[in-house]
Motif scaffolding. Structure first.
Motif, mmCIF file in Angstrom:
data_model
loop_
_atom_site.group_PDB
_atom_site.id
_atom_site.type_symbol
_atom_site.label_atom_id
_atom_site.label_comp_id
_atom_site.label_asym_id
_atom_site.label_seq_id
_atom_site.Cartn_x
_atom_site.Cartn_y
_atom_site.Cartn_z
ATOM 1 N N LEU A 288 0.842 -1.202 0.000
ATOM 2 C CA LEU A 288 0.000 0.000 0.000
ATOM 3 C C LEU A 288 0.879 1.256 0.000
ATOM 4 C CD1 LEU A 288 -3.098 0.377 0.089
ATOM 5 C CD2 LEU A 288 -2.869 0.777 2.544
ATOM 6 N N LEU A 289 1.895 1.259 0.849
ATOM 7 C CA LEU A 289 2.823 2.384 0.890
ATOM 8 C C LEU A 289 3.586 2.514 -0.420
ATOM 9 C CD1 LEU A 289 4.365 2.032 4.464
ATOM 10 C CD2 LEU A 289 2.998 3.949 3.639
ATOM 11 N N GLN A 290 4.027 1.367 -0.940
ATOM 12 C CA GLN A 290 4.816 1.379 -2.174
ATOM 13 C C GLN A 290 4.014 1.961 -3.329
ATOM 14 O OE1 GLN A 290 6.055 -2.080 -5.096
ATOM 15 N NE2 GLN A 290 7.248 -2.252 -3.212
ATOM 16 N N ALA A 291 2.772 1.515 -3.478
ATOM 17 C CA ALA A 291 1.932 2.026 -4.564
ATOM 18 C C ALA A 291 1.738 3.533 -4.434
ATOM 19 C CB ALA A 291 0.585 1.308 -4.566
ATOM 20 N N TYR A 292 1.539 3.998 -3.206
ATOM 21 C CA TYR A 292 1.345 5.431 -2.969
ATOM 22 C C TYR A 292 2.599 6.218 -3.330
ATOM 23 C CZ TYR A 292 -0.190 9.715 -0.617
ATOM 24 O OH TYR A 292 -0.554 11.009 -0.347
ATOM 25 N N GLU A 293 3.768 5.747 -2.858
ATOM 26 C CA GLU A 293 5.010 6.480 -3.083
ATOM 27 C C GLU A 293 5.429 6.467 -4.555
ATOM 28 O OE1 GLU A 293 6.728 8.415 -1.029
ATOM 29 O OE2 GLU A 293 5.118 8.069 0.423
ATOM 30 N N ILE A 294 5.227 5.345 -5.226
ATOM 31 C CA ILE A 294 5.554 5.284 -6.650
ATOM 32 C C ILE A 294 4.627 6.213 -7.432
ATOM 33 C CG2 ILE A 294 5.502 3.798 -8.698
ATOM 34 C CD1 ILE A 294 6.578 1.547 -6.960
ATOM 35 N N GLY A 295 3.344 6.223 -7.070
ATOM 36 C CA GLY A 295 2.405 7.125 -7.734
ATOM 37 C C GLY A 295 2.745 8.578 -7.491
ATOM 38 N N ARG A 296 3.123 8.887 -6.253
ATOM 39 C CA ARG A 296 3.495 10.266 -5.932
ATOM 40 C C ARG A 296 4.718 10.699 -6.726
ATOM 41 N NH1 ARG A 296 7.205 12.365 -3.117
ATOM 42 N NH2 ARG A 296 7.869 10.356 -2.270
ATOM 43 N N ALA A 297 5.724 9.815 -6.805
ATOM 44 C CA ALA A 297 6.942 10.144 -7.533
ATOM 45 C C ALA A 297 6.688 10.294 -9.029
ATOM 46 C CB ALA A 297 8.004 9.072 -7.290
ATOM 47 N N SER A 298 5.634 9.636 -9.522
ATOM 48 C CA SER A 298 5.326 9.712 -10.954
ATOM 49 C C SER A 298 4.408 10.878 -11.289
ATOM 50 C CB SER A 298 4.692 8.404 -11.430
ATOM 51 O OG SER A 298 3.415 8.217 -10.843
ATOM 52 N N MET A 300 1.208 11.676 -9.741
ATOM 53 C CA MET A 300 -0.235 11.589 -9.486
ATOM 54 C C MET A 300 -0.663 12.654 -8.485
ATOM 55 S SD MET A 300 -0.775 7.426 -9.280
ATOM 56 C CE MET A 300 -2.487 7.576 -8.749
ATOM 57 N N SER A 301 -1.880 13.155 -8.649
ATOM 58 C CA SER A 301 -2.407 14.168 -7.731
ATOM 59 C C SER A 301 -2.763 13.522 -6.402
ATOM 60 C CB SER A 301 -3.647 14.822 -8.330
ATOM 61 O OG SER A 301 -4.722 13.894 -8.370
ATOM 62 N N ARG A 302 -2.925 14.360 -5.368
ATOM 63 C CA ARG A 302 -3.285 13.828 -4.058
ATOM 64 C C ARG A 302 -4.638 13.110 -4.109
ATOM 65 N NH1 ARG A 302 -1.469 14.679 0.974
ATOM 66 N NH2 ARG A 302 -0.070 16.341 0.251
ATOM 67 N N ALA A 303 -5.588 13.673 -4.860
ATOM 68 C CA ALA A 303 -6.902 13.039 -4.970
ATOM 69 C C ALA A 303 -6.781 11.662 -5.626
ATOM 70 C CB ALA A 303 -7.853 13.935 -5.760
ATOM 71 N N GLU A 304 -5.985 11.575 -6.686
ATOM 72 C CA GLU A 304 -5.776 10.286 -7.363
ATOM 73 C C GLU A 304 -5.094 9.294 -6.441
ATOM 74 O OE1 GLU A 304 -5.180 11.690 -12.028
ATOM 75 O OE2 GLU A 304 -3.497 11.863 -10.615
ATOM 76 N N LEU A 305 -4.113 9.766 -5.683
ATOM 77 C CA LEU A 305 -3.394 8.889 -4.764
ATOM 78 C C LEU A 305 -4.314 8.341 -3.686
ATOM 79 C CD1 LEU A 305 -0.111 10.971 -4.351
ATOM 80 C CD2 LEU A 305 -0.282 8.715 -5.421
#
Length: 454
Positions: A288-298, A300-305
């Motif tokens: 769960l953390l990994q998906a969030y951090e990878i999305g953030r680094a790529s 993705m907006s906070r709402a999408e995350l």
């Protein structure tokens, strides 16, 4: 590999027949398959020699460098590639001079794959050791006695007489070779070179089903990989150049998790463990953390995350549950219905990857009870820009759960990513662009620490 295990598929293929447009294929081709809304790049390097085709495939965002592959059927503009032991195929047709369009499949996954002619950028990897070495290297084979799988690897040892402390290097997830090759980097070769020059014997090996090792990678679980590591430790301990009282495991990413599981269960005699970006929290929480951090680094907006986090949590709970595979699959379809009310067959196939037995096995692992039973010295290193094993919760879990009195050295390195490179964002897309393979401060600390053990 460096990636924590997800529902990603690793693919391998070999062109070894002549094609009507063969002269155009004698080079590199690149495409992407879509897996869980993520593009996974694939690069085919092809060459023709006396009418016969050969080649390799690289999954650069995943692991394992150049892999020699097999089986091709060709007729006119059409081609079909298969890899029997991995159960995968690619069926395609040349539609333009520099384009091959087709469908890739493996197990439940089916994905469009369009290959375009590709000129690979030459990248520098200055840390990769080149012969002649100042130490001896020996190619070896050993067996996992539990299922008789034969594994192949390399021992590097200091020259001269005497006995030395020794380590087994255990790779991260994905089908990894003995050097843990990724994006042209060879971190395990760099680590082995550094430690051996400092009078430490090192064994690194190809994972089952990879390189010169036997076995089937796709059917294996982390339990199988743990038994492979145990076999490596027992094999290394019997070597005449090894101090049998100082033999340890150094694992990266999932390899570090394996070291924790072995040490916590006392599955085999291990005198110490070194953890490099090892997961130390329940795997569903980590993912769960990994998906969030990878999305953030790529980007993705906070709402999408946040939206993705809610759905991922539901999916991971389902994967961990006691529902049978069909029930779990139907629940995942329901979880995803707000995004994919009428999923395509390709999307349905992707969702089925989440209920593969090996993935469900992995997602149910909680390393904490194992950490609480460790009684041997522990070295652990984390990077502050690691988006795959975020440093804060994982370093804290080790601090909180290692038994009082356990000898330990836990270190956090500013600015390092999951591969222990100095990074800007930590994004997986940076791995290839960075020339550094592995930070020398981490190597120095690890080597020094091993020599402090008696």
């Amino acid at each position: 590999m460096t990636y924590i295990k997800g529902a990603f598929v690793f693919v391998f293929a070999l062109f070894q027949s002549c094609w009507g447009y063969g002269q155009l294929l004698n080079e590199s081709w690149k495409g992407h398959i879509n897996v869980q809304q993520t593009q996974l790049p694939l690069i085919f390097h092809l060459k023709q020699n006396q009418g016969r085709w050969s080649g390799t495939l690289v999954s650069p965002a995943q692991s394992s460098g150049h892999i020699a592959l097999d089986d091709v059927w060709v007729e006119g503009d059409s081609i079909r590639l298969t890899v029997r032991k991995l159960g995968l195929s690619f069926t395609g047709r040349r539609t333009k001079e520099a384009t091959i369009e087709g469908v890739f499949s493996q197990g439940a996954l089916r994905s469009t794959l369009i290959l375009d002619r590709f000129i690979e950028k030459k990248r520098l990897r200055p840390q990769t050791p080149e012969p002649p070495y100042s130490y001896d290297t020996i190619n070896v084979q050993f067996k996992n006695k539990f299922d008789e799988t034969r594994l192949a690897g390399t021992i590097s040892k200091p020259k001269g007489r005497g006995v030395f402390p020794a380590v087994v290097l255990v790779t991260g997830s994905g089908p990894q070779d003995r050097d843990e090759t990724i994006e042209g980097h060879k971190p395990f070769k760099v680590i082995a070179d550094y430690l051996t020059k400092r009078d430490i014997v090192v064994l690194r090996y190809d994972e089952r089903g990879v390189g010169q090792s036997d076995g089937n990678y796709t059917l294996a679980t982390i339990g199988d990989f743990s038994k492979d590591a145990m076999a490596a430790v027992e094999f290394l301990r019997k070597r005449k150049e090894v101090d049998a009282s100082r033999v340890g495991i150094v694992g990266h990413s999932e390899g570090g998790l394996i070291a924790l599981l072995i040490a916590g269960q006392s599955s085999v005699k291990v005198d110490f463990i070194g953890l490099l970006a090892a997961p130390t929290i329940p795997i569903d929480s980590l993912m769960l953390l990994q998906a969030y951090e990878i999305g953030r680094a790529s980007g993705m907006s906070r709402a999408e995350l946040n939206r993705a986090k809610v759905i991922n949590r539901r999916n991971f709970t389902t994967v961990k549950s006691n529902l049978n595979d069909q029930q779990a699959y139907e629940q995942i379809l329901d979880n995803m219905s707000s995004i994919f009310p009428e999923p395509s067959q390709h999307q349905r196939n992707e969702f089925k990857m989440l209920v593969l037995p090996s993935y469900r096995y992995f997602m149910r692992i909680d390393p904490v009870p194992f950490i609480q039973k460790i009684r041997i010295p522990v070295f652990a290193a984390f990077g502050t820009r690691d988006v795959q094993v975020p440093f804060a919760p994982n370093s804290e879990s080790l601090t909180d759960n290692l038994p009082e009195g356990t000898a330990k050295e836990l270190k956090v390195y500013t600015g390092l990513n999951h591969l222990f490179q100095h990074a800007q964002s930590g994004s997986v897309n940076e791995y290839a662009e960075l020339e550094e393979t592995f930070d020398t401060d981490v190597l120095e600390d690890l080597g020094r620490w091993i020599h402090t053990l008696n």
